[in-house]
Design an enzyme around this catalytic site. Structure first.
Site, PDB file in Angstrom:
ATOM      1  N   PHE A   1      28.885 -48.984 -37.590  1.00 55.23           N
ATOM      2  CA  PHE A   1      29.191 -48.247 -36.366  1.00 55.23           C
ATOM      3  C   PHE A   1      27.990 -47.369 -36.038  1.00 55.23           C
ATOM      4  CE2 PHE A   1      33.571 -47.299 -34.433  1.00 55.23           C
ATOM      5  CZ  PHE A   1      33.909 -48.636 -34.379  1.00 55.23           C
TER       6      PHE A   1
ATOM      7  N   GLN B   1      32.962 -36.418 -24.821  1.00 53.59           N
ATOM      8  CA  GLN B   1      32.327 -37.698 -25.145  1.00 53.59           C
ATOM      9  C   GLN B   1      32.602 -38.713 -24.040  1.00 53.59           C
ATOM     10  OE1 GLN B   1      33.394 -40.415 -28.734  1.00 53.59           O
ATOM     11  NE2 GLN B   1      31.352 -39.571 -29.073  1.00 53.59           N
TER      12      GLN B   1
ATOM     13  N   HIS C   1      32.337 -42.479 -23.408  1.00 54.61           N
ATOM     14  CA  HIS C   1      32.143 -43.715 -24.176  1.00 54.61           C
ATOM     15  C   HIS C   1      31.251 -44.648 -23.364  1.00 54.61           C
ATOM     16  CE1 HIS C   1      32.909 -47.261 -26.592  1.00 54.61           C
ATOM     17  NE2 HIS C   1      33.508 -46.493 -27.483  1.00 54.61           N
TER      18      HIS C   1
ATOM     19  N   LEU D   1      39.080 -48.903 -22.840  1.00 54.12           N
ATOM     20  CA  LEU D   1      38.073 -48.904 -23.902  1.00 54.12           C
ATOM     21  C   LEU D   1      37.672 -50.311 -24.354  1.00 54.12           C
ATOM     22  CD1 LEU D   1      36.508 -47.297 -26.119  1.00 54.12           C
ATOM     23  CD2 LEU D   1      38.569 -47.427 -27.495  1.00 54.12           C
TER      24      LEU D   1
ATOM     25  N   GLU E   1      33.357 -49.734 -29.747  1.00 56.60           N
ATOM     26  CA  GLU E   1      32.016 -49.756 -30.321  1.00 56.60           C
ATOM     27  C   GLU E   1      31.885 -50.892 -31.339  1.00 56.60           C
ATOM     28  OE1 GLU E   1      30.827 -45.820 -31.248  1.00 56.60           O
ATOM     29  OE2 GLU E   1      29.533 -46.424 -32.887  1.00 56.60           O
TER      30      GLU E   1
ATOM     31  N   ARG F   1      27.067 -42.588 -29.490  1.00 53.78           N
ATOM     32  CA  ARG F   1      27.655 -42.841 -28.172  1.00 53.78           C
ATOM     33  C   ARG F   1      26.989 -42.070 -27.040  1.00 53.78           C
ATOM     34  NH1 ARG F   1      34.027 -42.986 -30.040  1.00 53.78           N
ATOM     35  NH2 ARG F   1      33.852 -45.014 -31.068  1.00 53.78           N
TER      36      ARG F   1
ATOM     37  N   HIS G   1      35.992 -40.243 -22.765  1.00 53.64           N
ATOM     38  CA  HIS G   1      36.705 -40.894 -23.861  1.00 53.64           C
ATOM     39  C   HIS G   1      37.353 -39.904 -24.820  1.00 53.64           C
ATOM     40  CE1 HIS G   1      37.732 -43.830 -26.841  1.00 53.64           C
ATOM     41  NE2 HIS G   1      36.905 -43.343 -27.733  1.00 53.64           N
TER      42      HIS G   1
ATOM     43  N   ARG H   1      30.825 -36.828 -31.291  1.00 54.87           N
ATOM     44  CA  ARG H   1      31.583 -37.426 -32.387  1.00 54.87           C
ATOM     45  C   ARG H   1      31.071 -38.826 -32.690  1.00 54.87           C
ATOM     46  NH1 ARG H   1      35.525 -40.999 -32.631  1.00 54.87           N
ATOM     47  NH2 ARG H   1      36.174 -40.929 -30.451  1.00 54.87           N
TER      48      ARG H   1
END
Lengths: 235, 569
Positions: free
Chosen positions: B121, B234, B236, B246, B249, B280, B345, B380
């Site tokens: 990730f 955040q 995304h 969504l 990721e 992100r 997000h 995050r």
């Protein structure tokens, strides 16, 4: 973006009032891609704040908004108005569950059936310090059944739930099979005893309606048939 | 008439953090109930896709991973705004929390050796994101719900909390409205844990569910809790064009490419060493820059391409993504690239609390996205939010049982009765006012303001504009009217009630962003494009003033030896 005019005929019902259900028509102009859920939300916000329906994620994962659009059970959030092939759309609550108000049905009975099959893992022995090891090939059978979002679409198209309220129903039996066939579970005998009855796996008409309608690809009928095979040797 | 229902711990919110806390309270011997405006299985935790981080070292390339590496990545990813000792707790507790979920039945994907599978990730030094295909949130949410059923935990479904009640500055229960009947009543508890999720619906373009309005964050704020770092939002990078659903990721973790309108990969210009797997904030700005500079498609989106992974990998590892792309964009990712754009997000900020969930208000705890511990700081990392719910949900449950008791029941009963009368009055007035502007108009203006002016790229002019516009919206809100006064399932009433809180959260967010003259993580000021540790290595704290206006203050970041460095990937 070009828009199109639709008429939504929504079944309204307020059982405590004693009034019979009726259909109410709403007209709205929407762009392509707008779903039944989005249309209902616009009606609720702009035209009629008394319209009741449930929703949450709008991405077909939370299971809140199963209902009937033009006769077909579906999640309202993934049913596009333009895809229904007509500009007159009828929206009704899920059958086989009691209507609380308008498109809201009583989910408690449905969820209680889920609890009846003891939907939690019951592994033998104490938990190891790390994860239980599972051969990936023992992992594929239960996996599709873990995808159930408890939307009750299957319950609504099952002929047995319609005539026998005691029947556990496809969702609970699929959940039961999910744990029965989990490679980590150690309670198969007790689990089989739970569903070895007419309100359990033997109640199924095997018409596959549930498996066809499931928005998540769960196939309760297959799970029920496999469970029957495992129950049989004890007879 | 005041009905009394008393629990040691009342948990407001039934997503992952709330359910994990509920299990803990029960197992530690406390009485507990979970109160939620929906059925807990409808919570937005279930929409989480990609996974949950833990340094298990199961991946062939992850053998040297450690909790220390996880903590470092989290702190670096936070652009050094995370409280370092708490990020260490997050990383240290992670393996145990993940194994526990596995023991309880969560259906994690597996490596051939039978261990939990892990994928790479963004911003992580090792592949440490444990996953269940691309439905990890669903698996964890249903598993925890099942564990609650096993324990016979009380659920108060479809109760909308309007107020957290305090007496002498201490929390002691809530007032709530029963959605199906419109009935309003109180629930008493020694400890209230707020676990209400994010408030993404303050924005126009968001991955969040319709229910993510931050109503419980607003209730905690009104009860005296401070809000921390709310300007850190955040965005995304990859949300589906059109609906902003969504696209995990994990798609890039599995090897997906980002392509601009010229059909070219572009991340080499923004994060040359890690490309699509940059954190992100960086990927989101890269995509928006491509679009803004004319290399987007229809000036709106770029392509997320996974065709080269092949049908088998897509069907096995990204089945949910494929289904969403087909259902909502009419695109089968096996055949065509997915149209994506950045969207709101997650909120890194929230109700200020410590590593055990305790807020400034005694007896009021917070956990999950609504809280700010702070482990995410200014940005995050993917896979850390599910983890946060488990780690800090559990810790809040433990602490709640420790501090339950010692509340003066008599005094609290009086406070609850008073609060009930006041809330009945507030709701009654709202319900009775049918002549005026509808909430939807004000809500849409707020959402547009936030997405246009408090978005990915910010500057003084746009932010000041947003603050002014939000003040105007609050004035309009004073004359808002509910379309119908009926009792049962009056969503119009609830939407209107919630909008009041959303406007307050939006204001705190915009004001914090206006004052913070630097760029850090998700907060990017084009007029102050550098991080400024000398002046801004500190948390923004908002207290609700007497007239309802936010009062901004600052607090130092807790350090544990991770020296702030330039953040390069």
């Amino acid at each position: 973006m070009p828009t199109k005019r639709f008429t939504l005929s929504v079944k309204r019902h307020d059982p405590p009032s004693g009034e019979p259900p009726r259909f109410q028509e709403y007209e709205l102009e929407v762009e392509e891609g707008v779903t039944v859920l989005e249309a209902l939300l616009r009606i609720q916000a702009e035209q009629d704040g008394t319209l009741a329906f449930r929703y949450s994620c709008r991405g077909a994962v939370c299971g809140s908004c199963a209902m009937v659009a033009n006769g077909e059970v579906s999640l309202a959030c993934r049913t596009q108005l333009h895809g229904l092939g007509t500009d007159e759309i009828t929206v009704e609550p899920l059958p086989h569950l009691e209507v609380v108000r308008d498109l809201v049905v009583d989910m408690d009975l449905f969820l209680e059936k889920n609890i009846e099959v003891r939907p939690w893992l019951d592994p033998p022995g104490p938990d190891p310090p790390r994860e239980r090891l599972v051969d990936p090939s023992d992992w594929t059978e239960a996996e599709p059944y873990t995808n159930c979002i408890l939307c009750a679409s299957c319950h609504a198209v099952c002929p047995v739930t319609g005539r026998d309220p005691a029947y556990l129903g496809p969702a609970a039996l699929a959940k039961h099979y999910r744990f029965l066939t989990d490679a980590r579970d150690g309670a198969a005998e007790e689990r089989l005893a739970l569903v070895d009855s007419e309100v359990g796996v033997w109640g199924c008409d095997v018409v596959w309606n549930c498996s066809k309608i499931c928005p998540k690809g769960v196939r309760p009928t297959q799970g029920i048939l496999t469970t029957r095979e495992r129950v049989k040797p004890k007879d | 008439m005041t009905e009394i229902s008393r629990h040691d711990v009342l948990i407001a919110g039934g997503g992952l953090a709330g359910l994990r806390a509920a299990v803990q309270v029960h197992d530690a011997g406390g009485t507990v109930a979970v109160i939620s405006k929906v059925y807990p299985i409808r919570s937005h935790s279930g929409a989480a896709q990609g996974g949950v981080n833990a340094s298990l070292g199961n991946h062939p390339e992850g053998g040297d991973d450690s909790w220390k590496g996880h903590a470092f990545d989290t702190i670096k990813g936070s652009d050094y705004l995370a409280d370092q000792p708490r990020a260490e707790i997050l990383a240290q507790d992670a393996p145990e929390r993940v194994f526990e979920m596995e023991h309880w039945g969560a259906y994690f994907s597996r490596f051939p050796d039978g261990r939990i599978a892990q994928r790479p990730f963004g911003g992580a030094g090792f592949p440490r994101t444990c996953y269940a295909a691309d439905r990890t949130g669903h698996q964890l949410l249903h598993t925890l719900w099942e564990q609650c059923l096993k324990r016979g935990i009380t659920f108060l479904n479809e109760w909308f909390v309007t107020r957290i009640v305090t007496h002498d500055g201490r929390a002691g229960g809530v007032v709530a409205l029963h959605v199906p009947s419109g009935r309003i009543r109180t629930f008493a508890a020694d400890v209230v844990i707020v676990a209400g999720g994010g408030y993404g619906r303050v924005f126009a373009k968001t991955t969040n569910a319709y229910i993510n309005t931050g109503s419980l964050t607003a209730a905690a704020y009104r009860a005296g809790a401070r809000l921390e770092d709310m300007e850190f939002i955040q965005f995304h990078p990859t949300t589906l064009y059109g609906t902003n659903i969504l696209m995990t990721e994990g798609v890039r973790g599995e090897g997906g490419y980002l392509l601009n309108a010229e059909g070219k990969r572009f991340m080499d210009r923004y994060a040359p060493s890690v490309l699509e797997l940059a954190p992100r904030d960086i990927v989101a700005r890269a995509i928006q820059t491509e679009i803004d500079e004319g290399r987007g498609l229809e000036d709106e989106y770029v392509h997320l391409d996974i065709r080269h992974l092949g049908a088998d990998v897509i069907k096995e590892k990204l089945p949910g993504i494929r289904q969403i792309a087909m259902d909502f964009a009419g695109v089968d990712p096996i055949e065509e690239p997915i149209p994506v754009q950045p969207g709101q997000h997650y909120s890194m900020g929230g109700i200020s609390c410590d590593e055990n969930g305790e807020t400034d208000v005694p007896g009021l705890l917070a956990a999950g996205e609504c809280s700010c511990v702070s482990v995410h700081g200014a940005n995050r990392l993917g896979g850390n939010s599910l983890l946060e719910t488990l780690v800090f949900g559990k810790r809040a449950g433990d602490r709640a049982v420790e501090i339950a008791g010692g509340v003066s029941e008599e005094a609290m009963t009086g406070a609850l009765a008073d609060a009930l009368l006041e809330e009945r009055d507030v709701v009654g007035k709202l319900r009775g006012r049918t002549d005026g502007e509808r909430q939807i108009e004000i809500r849409r203006d707020m959402q547009r303001t936030m997405t246009d002016r408090v978005g990915l790229f910010r500057d003084q002019g746009r932010l000041a504009d947003a603050v002014r516009e939000l003040a105007r919206l609050r004035t309009r809100y004073r004359r808002v009217a509910v379309g119908s006064g009926h009792a049962a399932f009056n969503y119009d009433l609830i939407d209107t009630f919630e909008l009041g809180g959303m406007l307050e959260l939006a204001e705190v967010t915009a004001l914090g962003a206006l004052v913070r003259e630097e760029s850090r993580g998700g907060h990017w000021r084009t007029d102050h494009p550098k991080r400024d540790d000398r002046n801004w290595l500190k948390h923004t704290m908002a207290t609700r003033g007497r007239a309802g206006q936010p009062v901004i203050d600052y607090e130092d970041v807790l350090m544990a030896g991770y020296e702030p460095m330039e953040r390069k990937y």
